[in-house]
Scaffold this active site. Structure first.
Site, PDB file in Angstrom:
ATOM      1  N   ALA A  66      25.537 -33.183  18.240  1.00 12.27           N
ATOM      2  CA  ALA A  66      26.338 -32.800  16.389  1.00 12.27           C
ATOM      3  C   ALA A  66      25.113 -31.879  16.427  1.00 12.27           C
ATOM      4  O   ALA A  66      24.029 -31.679  16.392  1.00 12.27           O
ATOM      5  CB  ALA A  66      26.328 -33.829  15.932  1.00 12.27           C
ATOM      6  N   GLY A 109      26.763 -35.595  20.221  1.00 15.03           N
ATOM      7  CA  GLY A 109      28.691 -35.130  19.942  1.00 15.03           C
ATOM      8  C   GLY A 109      29.267 -35.238  21.345  1.00 15.03           C
ATOM      9  O   GLY A 109      30.194 -35.004  21.537  1.00 15.03           O
ATOM     10  N   GLU A 112      30.005 -37.084  23.796  1.00 15.38           N
ATOM     11  CA  GLU A 112      31.947 -37.521  23.141  1.00 15.38           C
ATOM     12  C   GLU A 112      33.012 -36.968  22.908  1.00 15.38           C
ATOM     13  O   GLU A 112      33.786 -37.407  23.268  1.00 15.38           O
ATOM     14  CB  GLU A 112      31.011 -37.899  21.327  1.00 15.38           C
ATOM     15  N   GLU A 132      21.288 -40.601  20.375  1.00 16.31           N
ATOM     16  CA  GLU A 132      20.923 -40.824  19.158  1.00 16.31           C
ATOM     17  C   GLU A 132      19.990 -41.817  18.166  1.00 16.31           C
ATOM     18  O   GLU A 132      19.588 -40.798  16.662  1.00 16.31           O
ATOM     19  CB  GLU A 132      22.922 -40.702  17.771  1.00 16.31           C
TER      20      GLU A 132
HETATM   21  N1  CAA Z   1      21.601 -29.354  16.429  1.00 16.25           N
HETATM   22  C1  CAA Z   1      21.200 -28.563  16.257  1.00 16.25           C
HETATM   23  N2  CAA Z   1      19.967 -27.486  17.154  1.00 16.25           N
HETATM   24  C2  CAA Z   1      20.345 -28.325  18.182  1.00 16.25           C
HETATM   25  C3  CAA Z   1      20.082 -29.276  19.067  1.00 16.25           C
HETATM   26  C4  CAA Z   1      21.592 -30.023  17.770  1.00 16.25           C
HETATM   27  N3  CAA Z   1      21.734 -31.193  18.681  1.00 16.25           N
HETATM   28  N4  CAA Z   1      19.954 -29.524  20.003  1.00 16.25           N
HETATM   29  C5  CAA Z   1      19.072 -28.285  20.365  1.00 16.25           C
HETATM   30  N5  CAA Z   1      19.093 -27.464  19.466  1.00 16.25           N
HETATM   31  C6  CAA Z   1      18.761 -26.283  19.490  1.00 16.25           C
HETATM   32  C7  CAA Z   1      16.750 -26.444  19.282  1.00 16.25           C
HETATM   33  O1  CAA Z   1      16.875 -27.053  18.269  1.00 16.25           O
HETATM   34  C8  CAA Z   1      16.933 -25.134  19.696  1.00 16.25           C
HETATM   35  O2  CAA Z   1      16.642 -23.736  18.257  1.00 16.25           O
HETATM   36  P1  CAA Z   1      15.618 -23.249  17.615  1.00 16.25           P
HETATM   37  O3  CAA Z   1      15.414 -22.475  19.270  1.00 16.25           O
HETATM   38  O4  CAA Z   1      15.565 -22.652  16.325  1.00 16.25           O
HETATM   39  O5  CAA Z   1      14.235 -23.952  17.754  1.00 16.25           O
HETATM   40  C9  CAA Z   1      17.503 -24.555  20.245  1.00 16.25           C
HETATM   41  O6  CAA Z   1      18.946 -25.257  20.494  1.00 16.25           O
HETATM   42  C10 CAA Z   1      17.305 -25.122  22.303  1.00 16.25           C
HETATM   43  O7  CAA Z   1      16.550 -25.997  22.203  1.00 16.25           O
HETATM   44  P2  CAA Z   1      15.079 -26.672  22.735  1.00 16.25           P
HETATM   45  O8  CAA Z   1      14.756 -25.676  22.445  1.00 16.25           O
HETATM   46  O9  CAA Z   1      15.624 -28.232  22.226  1.00 16.25           O
HETATM   47  O10 CAA Z   1      16.208 -26.422  24.338  1.00 16.25           O
HETATM   48  P3  CAA Z   1      15.249 -27.589  25.625  1.00 16.25           P
HETATM   49  O11 CAA Z   1      15.763 -26.606  26.443  1.00 16.25           O
HETATM   50  O12 CAA Z   1      13.580 -27.392  25.409  1.00 16.25           O
HETATM   51  O13 CAA Z   1      15.890 -28.848  25.253  1.00 16.25           O
HETATM   52  C11 CAA Z   1      17.298 -30.157  25.714  1.00 16.25           C
HETATM   53  C12 CAA Z   1      17.244 -28.732  26.146  1.00 16.25           C
HETATM   54  C13 CAA Z   1      16.581 -31.773  25.286  1.00 16.25           C
HETATM   55  C14 CAA Z   1      19.553 -30.756  25.352  1.00 16.25           C
HETATM   56  C15 CAA Z   1      17.202 -30.531  23.065  1.00 16.25           C
HETATM   57  O14 CAA Z   1      17.307 -29.755  22.933  1.00 16.25           O
HETATM   58  C16 CAA Z   1      17.919 -31.930  22.653  1.00 16.25           C
HETATM   59  O15 CAA Z   1      16.900 -32.524  23.014  1.00 16.25           O
HETATM   60  N6  CAA Z   1      18.637 -31.464  22.076  1.00 16.25           N
HETATM   61  C17 CAA Z   1      18.581 -32.629  21.002  1.00 16.25           C
HETATM   62  C18 CAA Z   1      19.764 -33.645  21.711  1.00 16.25           C
HETATM   63  C19 CAA Z   1      20.228 -34.769  20.681  1.00 16.25           C
HETATM   64  O16 CAA Z   1      19.521 -35.275  20.085  1.00 16.25           O
HETATM   65  N7  CAA Z   1      21.322 -35.009  20.351  1.00 16.25           N
HETATM   66  C20 CAA Z   1      22.170 -35.856  19.377  1.00 16.25           C
HETATM   67  C21 CAA Z   1      22.315 -35.074  18.327  1.00 16.25           C
HETATM   68  S1  CAA Z   1      23.180 -36.050  16.817  1.00 16.25           S
HETATM   69  C22 CAA Z   1      24.744 -36.330  17.274  1.00 16.25           C
HETATM   70  O17 CAA Z   1      25.571 -35.832  18.291  1.00 16.25           O
HETATM   71  C23 CAA Z   1      26.266 -37.447  16.225  1.00 16.25           C
HETATM   72  C24 CAA Z   1      26.958 -37.761  17.176  1.00 16.25           C
HETATM   73  O18 CAA Z   1      27.009 -39.430  17.250  1.00 16.25           O
HETATM   74  C25 CAA Z   1      27.922 -36.959  17.054  1.00 16.25           C
END
Ligand code: CAA
Length: 258
Positions: A66, A109, A112, A132
């Site tokens: 998400a 998400g 999910e 999360e």
């Molecule tokens: N939401 C918003 N933006 C996101 C995102 C997310 N879930 N995941 C990645 N992005 C964005 C980053 O902020 C980044 O944007 P900027 O360039 O503007 O900074 C861009 O996508 C590229 O991401 P990274 O630079 O982080 O890429 P990476 O290759 O270094 O890492 C990754 C990849 C390990 C997937 C890392 O992006 C990450 O950990 N993302 C978040 C994963 C996460 O925590 N997901 C759960 C979200 S909460 C949820 O889903 C609630 C639910 O129950 C539904």
């Protein structure tokens, strides 16, 4: 076809291909993505010419969760008042079959949504996770439930509590995905599988999906009775006569969807 901002939709014969398309955010699922997916899935369900759907992302990410930036400033009252994520139930209400073709990250998400599909085909590059907890929250789109149903308590609990990722090979071994294919073949394999499903009698496809899903909601005796009644119901269709006659005549079935 509708003009979307965050997804691409193509019709390939009787198969609809939906591609998540927010590369700048690794396909993070914001409210626009949800609104557009609801629309695209409803259009698919309503189109008698479309018989299977494939949802995919990019090579790097199916979806990285998400959209954290959209949720960051929200409080309990905002989330509760809008019943945040409730809209995903409209996606899971899709009656016709759909497959998630997952390459790269399927996190939070993203994992999910993949689990909302009827089944997952994964690239060998796929990485699944419910991270999360690392954000101070928990799954919110069904992950704690669907993951536990799919892979059992031990692994689901470990994944939710540690936030670790699970690779494709472990995901297949654990029952999370139906099969793993080389990353370069992911889309072709998923489309081929979708074409196979699309070639079946349409009402039988809906009934098969409905009865397998009933296994998650009903006790065994009730589920078996539900299956038998749906099976009986299929004998009211033209396609049952056609399918059985085609078998006896040693030719492929020619379905009417009636
Ligand atoms: N939401 C918003 N933006 C996101 C995102 C997310 N879930 N995941 C990645 N992005 C964005 C980053 O902020 C980044 O944007 P900027 O360039 O503007 O900074 C861009 O996508 C590229 O991401 P990274 O630079 O982080 O890429 P990476 O290759 O270094 O890492 C990754 C990849 C390990 C997937 C890392 O992006 C990450 O950990 N993302 C978040 C994963 C996460 O925590 N997901 C759960 C979200 S909460 C949820 O889903 C609630 C639910 O129950 C539904």
């Amino acid at each position: 076809m509708a003009n979307y901002e965050t997804i691409l939709v193509e019709k390939k014969g009787a198969v609809t291909l939906v591609t998540l398309n927010r590369p700048q955010a690794l396909n993070a699922l914001n409210s626009t993505v949800l609104t557009e997916l609801i629309d695209a899935f409803a259009a698919y369900d309503a189109d008698p010419g479309q018989r299977c759907l494939v949802l995919t992302g990019s090579e790097k990410a199916f979806a990285a969760g998400a959209d954290i930036k959209e949720m960051q400033a929200q409080g309990f009252a905002d989330m509760y008042a809008s019943d945040f994520f409730k809209g995903w139930e409209k996606v899971t209400a899709t009656r016709k079959p759909w497959i998630a073709a997952v390459g790269g990250f399927a996190l939070g998400g993203g994992c999910e949504v993949a689990m909302m599909a009827d089944f997952i085909i994964a690239a060998d590059s796929a990485k699944f996770g419910q991270p999360e907890i690392k954000l101070g929250v928990s799954p919110g789109m069904g992950g704690s439930q669907r993951l536990t149903w799919a892979i059992g308590k031990a692994k689901a609990m470990e994944m939710c509590l540690t936030g670790r990722m699970m690779g494709a090979e472990e995901a297949e071994r654990s029952g999370l995905v139906a099969k793993v294919v080389p990353a370069a073949d992911l889309l072709n394999e998923a489309l081929k599988t979708a074409e196979t499903i699309a070639s079946m009698a349409p009402l039988a496809a809906i009934a098969n999906k409905e009865m397998v899903n009933a296994a998650f909601e009903m006790g065994l005796a009730q589920g078996i009775n539900f299956e038998r009644r749906l099976f009986h119901g299929l004998f009211g269709t033209e396609d049952q006569k056609e399918g059985m006659t085609a078998f006896v005549d040693k030719r492929p079935g020619n379905w009417t969807g009636r």
